[in-house]
Design an enzyme around this catalytic site. Structure first.
Site, mmCIF file in Angstrom:
data_model
loop_
_atom_site.group_PDB
_atom_site.id
_atom_site.type_symbol
_atom_site.label_atom_id
_atom_site.label_comp_id
_atom_site.label_asym_id
_atom_site.label_seq_id
_atom_site.Cartn_x
_atom_site.Cartn_y
_atom_site.Cartn_z
ATOM 1 N N LEU A 164 29.643 -28.259 6.548
ATOM 2 C CA LEU A 164 30.327 -29.556 6.471
ATOM 3 C C LEU A 164 29.318 -30.677 6.634
ATOM 4 O O LEU A 164 28.532 -30.655 7.584
ATOM 5 C CB LEU A 164 31.387 -29.677 7.578
ATOM 6 C CG LEU A 164 32.565 -28.702 7.552
ATOM 7 C CD1 LEU A 164 33.362 -28.814 8.844
ATOM 8 C CD2 LEU A 164 33.467 -28.991 6.359
ATOM 9 N N HIS A 165 29.342 -31.647 5.722
ATOM 10 C CA HIS A 165 28.462 -32.806 5.900
ATOM 11 C C HIS A 165 28.997 -34.075 5.243
ATOM 12 O O HIS A 165 28.466 -35.152 5.462
ATOM 13 C CB HIS A 165 27.062 -32.505 5.354
ATOM 14 C CG HIS A 165 26.984 -32.518 3.858
ATOM 15 N ND1 HIS A 165 27.396 -31.467 3.094
ATOM 16 C CD2 HIS A 165 26.541 -33.479 3.002
ATOM 17 C CE1 HIS A 165 27.213 -31.751 1.820
ATOM 18 N NE2 HIS A 165 26.711 -32.965 1.735
#
Length: 364
Positions: free
Chosen positions: A208-209
């Site tokens: 996740l980013h």
């Protein structure tokens, strides 16, 4: 012919590695081609240091502009200032930019103002989501590009609709897949594999980013809690992006089956992906790799610039909608995930096609 190749972030290096090799091969055959590799320094971590270059057999950059982090505007300005000086000191015939990071857009602008031709590798892809900085980078870069190297028929269609001459569009395939296929036999089991008792198709990988997922505590907490609950019978391996780590530091998200790890090098990370039951991500590039490796992929985004990974490959968009995520998990765990196939020309020879086209364009 002198080519300046620009790379600014980790995915860029995966894309330029096979291009550099193809240029070197042409040069050995007597073609008048040379390159200069410019690292803008937009992103820097230990996996973009010597170890990362060694893994992919990439020559070290000829220069690093050392821009480092900052706001979108600060980074863009710093890259433009540094790259303008670079081109003044090292003139070239062509600037090649790849992907859709800030460096891609900034260096394309500088090159055009210096009256230098621009080639864009991975041109024409669109998500339709103007909230993504990458979408703005793509649009600006393609508005300035002279030679468009594309990964799919979708990208070709987008460019034609914008009025780009067909003669300037070159459907070559996916250079990121060149790198994957070349290194697939070299993928390396991570050091923690045995300690965690991981087994083939017995765990999930999560990354996740995206700001939409990681910049708000409640949103991030809801996503992680839901995924951990749905995948409760499996370890979930979560290499934590620095951006995500900042928010996680303020949350108490500790679960027995959730394993936080530091970012991995290319060979270890793709070993994890290849042997995972599925990947949960908000990354675009990872959806391409899972498609080629035939690994189910749940993308936590409402749109994608890589439609072929959904329409042809193993990817499914679920956004941040917990009901969609739950439905996708049910399909996956029942063994009924869709069977994907590999998109056209994702065969490991995209870089060769790019360099071959350049020899014709510049009459070498």
């Amino acid at each position: 012919m002198k080519i300046t190749i620009v790379a600014g972030a980790r995915p860029n290096f995966m894309k330029i590695a096979p291009i550099i090799e193809a240029i070197q091969n042409k040069k050995r055959k007597g073609f008048n081609m040379s390159y200069r590799l410019v690292h803008t320094g937009q992103h820097y971590d230990k996996n973009l240091s010597g170890t990362f270059f060694e893994e992919l057999n990439i020559p070290l950059p000829d220069t690093n502009l050392e821009v480092k982090s900052g706001t979108q505007a600060e980074q863009t300005a710093a890259i433009m200032i540094g790259f303008e000086k670079e081109l003044q000191q090292n003139p070239c015939d062509l600037v090649m930019v790849v992907g859709d990071v800030t460096s891609t857009m900034a260096c394309a602008i500088v090159a055009k103002k210096a009256h230098i031709k621009v080639a864009h590798v991975e041109a024409g892809i669109r998500s339709g989501d103007m909230k993504m900085p990458e979408e703005i980078n793509r649009i600006v870069t393609d508005s300035l590009t002279d030679y468009f190297f594309t990964t799919s028929s979708y990208a070709n269609e987008n460019l034609l609709e914008l009025g780009v001459p067909k003669s300037n569009i070159f459907f070559v395939g996916n250079v990121m897949i060149d790198t994957l296929l070349k290194n697939e036999s070299r993928l390396k089991k991570p050091s923690f594999w045995d300690n965690m008792n991981l087994r083939n198709k017995g765990y999930f990988v999560m990354t996740l980013h995206r700001p939409s997922n990681v910049d708000e505590e409640v949103q991030l907490e809801n996503i992680i809690t839901k995924i951990v609950s749905l995948g409760k019978d499996y370890p979930i391996i979560f290499p934590v992006h620095p951006r995500t780590q900042k928010l996680l530091d303020g949350l108490d998200l500790n679960f027995e089956n959730l394993h936080y790890i530091n970012p991995l090098g290319y060979l270890e990370f793709n070993y994890l992906v290849k042997h995972a039951l599925a990947v949960i991500t908000d990354s675009g590039g990872i959806t391409e790799e899972t498609t080629v490796m035939n690994v189910p992929c749940l993308t936590l985004r409402d749109s994608t610039e890589r439609l072929e990974t959904c329409n042809i490959g193993t990817n499914l968009l679920v956004g941040s909608d917990t009901k969609k995520i739950e439905k996708a998990f049910k399909i996956l765990l029942s063994g009924n995930w869709k069977q994907g196939s590999v998109p056209e020309l994702w065969d490991g020879h995209a870089a060769e096609r790019i360099v071959s086209h350049l020899t014709h364009i510049f009459k070498l």
